[in-house]
Design a protein around this motif. Sequence first.
Motif, PDB file in Angstrom:
ATOM      1  N   THR A  43     -10.794 -11.338  -4.719  1.00  0.00           N
ATOM      2  CA  THR A  43     -11.393 -10.351  -3.877  1.00  0.00           C
ATOM      3  C   THR A  43     -11.087  -8.972  -4.542  1.00  0.00           C
ATOM      4  OG1 THR A  43      -9.352 -10.190  -2.814  1.00  0.00           O
ATOM      5  CG2 THR A  43     -10.956 -11.779  -1.721  1.00  0.00           C
ATOM      6  N   LYS A  44     -12.356  -8.247  -4.522  1.00  0.00           N
ATOM      7  CA  LYS A  44     -12.376  -7.068  -4.855  1.00  0.00           C
ATOM      8  C   LYS A  44     -11.989  -5.828  -3.891  1.00  0.00           C
ATOM      9  CE  LYS A  44     -14.214  -3.639  -7.849  1.00  0.00           C
ATOM     10  NZ  LYS A  44     -13.103  -2.503  -7.779  1.00  0.00           N
ATOM     11  N   MET A  45     -10.650  -5.479  -4.076  1.00  0.00           N
ATOM     12  CA  MET A  45     -10.114  -4.111  -3.062  1.00  0.00           C
ATOM     13  C   MET A  45     -11.132  -3.029  -3.318  1.00  0.00           C
ATOM     14  SD  MET A  45      -8.123  -5.983  -1.194  1.00  0.00           S
ATOM     15  CE  MET A  45      -7.229  -4.717  -0.398  1.00  0.00           C
ATOM     16  N   PRO A  46     -11.245  -2.445  -2.246  1.00  0.00           N
ATOM     17  CA  PRO A  46     -11.919  -0.897  -2.534  1.00  0.00           C
ATOM     18  C   PRO A  46     -11.025   0.057  -3.236  1.00  0.00           C
ATOM     19  CG  PRO A  46     -11.292  -1.270  -0.312  1.00  0.00           C
ATOM     20  CD  PRO A  46     -11.026  -2.515  -0.898  1.00  0.00           C
ATOM     21  N   ASP A  47     -11.583   0.942  -3.959  1.00  0.00           N
ATOM     22  CA  ASP A  47     -10.723   1.940  -4.709  1.00  0.00           C
ATOM     23  C   ASP A  47     -10.187   2.833  -3.550  1.00  0.00           C
ATOM     24  OD1 ASP A  47     -11.508   1.097  -6.989  1.00  0.00           O
ATOM     25  OD2 ASP A  47     -13.189   2.386  -7.118  1.00  0.00           O
ATOM     26  N   ILE A  48      -8.808   2.864  -3.543  1.00  0.00           N
ATOM     27  CA  ILE A  48      -8.116   3.364  -2.601  1.00  0.00           C
ATOM     28  C   ILE A  48      -7.931   5.050  -3.015  1.00  0.00           C
ATOM     29  CG2 ILE A  48      -5.810   3.736  -1.231  1.00  0.00           C
ATOM     30  CD1 ILE A  48      -5.764   0.562  -1.753  1.00  0.00           C
ATOM     31  N   ILE A  49      -8.383   5.905  -2.290  1.00  0.00           N
ATOM     32  CA  ILE A  49      -8.391   7.294  -2.935  1.00  0.00           C
ATOM     33  C   ILE A  49      -6.961   7.949  -2.332  1.00  0.00           C
ATOM     34  CG2 ILE A  49      -9.191   9.740  -2.485  1.00  0.00           C
ATOM     35  CD1 ILE A  49     -12.015   8.277  -2.062  1.00  0.00           C
ATOM     36  N   SER A  50      -6.559   7.598  -1.095  1.00  0.00           N
ATOM     37  CA  SER A  50      -5.309   7.980  -0.636  1.00  0.00           C
ATOM     38  C   SER A  50      -4.938   6.865   0.416  1.00  0.00           C
ATOM     39  CB  SER A  50      -5.265   9.443  -0.158  1.00  0.00           C
ATOM     40  OG  SER A  50      -5.974   9.270   0.975  1.00  0.00           O
ATOM     41  N   GLN A  51      -3.663   6.926   0.710  1.00  0.00           N
ATOM     42  CA  GLN A  51      -3.078   5.933   1.719  1.00  0.00           C
ATOM     43  C   GLN A  51      -1.861   6.812   2.593  1.00  0.00           C
ATOM     44  OE1 GLN A  51      -2.085   2.308   0.177  1.00  0.00           O
ATOM     45  NE2 GLN A  51      -0.363   3.162  -0.846  1.00  0.00           N
ATOM     46  N   LYS A  52      -1.576   6.444   3.590  1.00  0.00           N
ATOM     47  CA  LYS A  52      -0.721   7.000   4.609  1.00  0.00           C
ATOM     48  C   LYS A  52       0.045   5.770   5.155  1.00  0.00           C
ATOM     49  CE  LYS A  52       0.560  10.007   8.423  1.00  0.00           C
ATOM     50  NZ  LYS A  52      -0.201  10.872   9.392  1.00  0.00           N
ATOM     51  N   VAL A  53       1.671   5.596   4.932  1.00  0.00           N
ATOM     52  CA  VAL A  53       2.184   4.521   5.369  1.00  0.00           C
ATOM     53  C   VAL A  53       3.352   5.161   6.172  1.00  0.00           C
ATOM     54  CG1 VAL A  53       3.833   2.468   4.768  1.00  0.00           C
ATOM     55  CG2 VAL A  53       1.975   3.109   3.427  1.00  0.00           C
ATOM     56  N   THR A  54       3.419   4.613   7.633  1.00  0.00           N
ATOM     57  CA  THR A  54       4.547   5.074   8.388  1.00  0.00           C
ATOM     58  C   THR A  54       5.463   3.962   8.683  1.00  0.00           C
ATOM     59  OG1 THR A  54       3.189   6.611   9.231  1.00  0.00           O
ATOM     60  CG2 THR A  54       4.952   6.177  10.716  1.00  0.00           C
ATOM     61  N   TYR A  55       6.773   4.061   8.527  1.00  0.00           N
ATOM     62  CA  TYR A  55       7.701   2.905   8.822  1.00  0.00           C
ATOM     63  C   TYR A  55       8.772   3.451   9.634  1.00  0.00           C
ATOM     64  CZ  TYR A  55       9.713   4.211   4.519  1.00  0.00           C
ATOM     65  OH  TYR A  55      10.200   4.951   3.223  1.00  0.00           O
ATOM     66  N   THR A  56       9.677   2.688  10.416  1.00  0.00           N
ATOM     67  CA  THR A  56      10.802   2.923  11.159  1.00  0.00           C
ATOM     68  C   THR A  56      11.936   2.141  10.393  1.00  0.00           C
ATOM     69  OG1 THR A  56       9.399   3.468  13.015  1.00  0.00           O
ATOM     70  CG2 THR A  56      11.881   3.095  13.494  1.00  0.00           C
ATOM     71  N   ASP A  57      13.368   2.810  10.219  1.00  0.00           N
ATOM     72  CA  ASP A  57      14.687   2.284   9.825  1.00  0.00           C
ATOM     73  C   ASP A  57      15.149   1.513  11.201  1.00  0.00           C
ATOM     74  OD1 ASP A  57      15.699   4.367  11.010  1.00  0.00           O
ATOM     75  OD2 ASP A  57      16.286   5.136   9.201  1.00  0.00           O
ATOM     76  N   GLY A  58      16.114   0.861  10.839  1.00  0.00           N
ATOM     77  CA  GLY A  58      16.766   0.269  11.852  1.00  0.00           C
ATOM     78  C   GLY A  58      17.540   1.288  12.939  1.00  0.00           C
ATOM     79  N   SER A  59      17.753   2.705  12.608  1.00  0.00           N
ATOM     80  CA  SER A  59      18.225   3.400  13.594  1.00  0.00           C
ATOM     81  C   SER A  59      17.311   4.175  14.100  1.00  0.00           C
ATOM     82  CB  SER A  59      19.208   4.548  12.802  1.00  0.00           C
ATOM     83  OG  SER A  59      18.323   5.227  12.042  1.00  0.00           O
ATOM     84  N   GLY A  60      15.846   3.817  14.121  1.00  0.00           N
ATOM     85  CA  GLY A  60      14.877   4.437  14.570  1.00  0.00           C
ATOM     86  C   GLY A  60      14.058   5.557  14.190  1.00  0.00           C
TER      87      GLY A  60
END
Length: 67
Positions: A43-60
């Motif tokens: 599968t050809k993935m689209p070119d990613i210009i930018s990305q934003k990732v949000t995640y939470t650790d165990g303490s919130g």
Amino acid sequence: MRTQLMELENVNGGEQPMILEQKIVWYDENGHKYTTIIKTPKTKMPDIISQKVTYTDGSGKVYTTEQ
């Protein structure tokens, strides 16, 4: 704190499937051999210009990274 690219790959699940090709061999009741090769479509993935990732650790505590 900036996140390394490898960490982003782990968050997003990576790109490569585990099985790229599978060879199946079977015989009918007369002993004829049959072979089938199944390939995972690329599968050809689209070119990613930018990305934003949000995640939470165990303490919130919430972390956000942009690249």
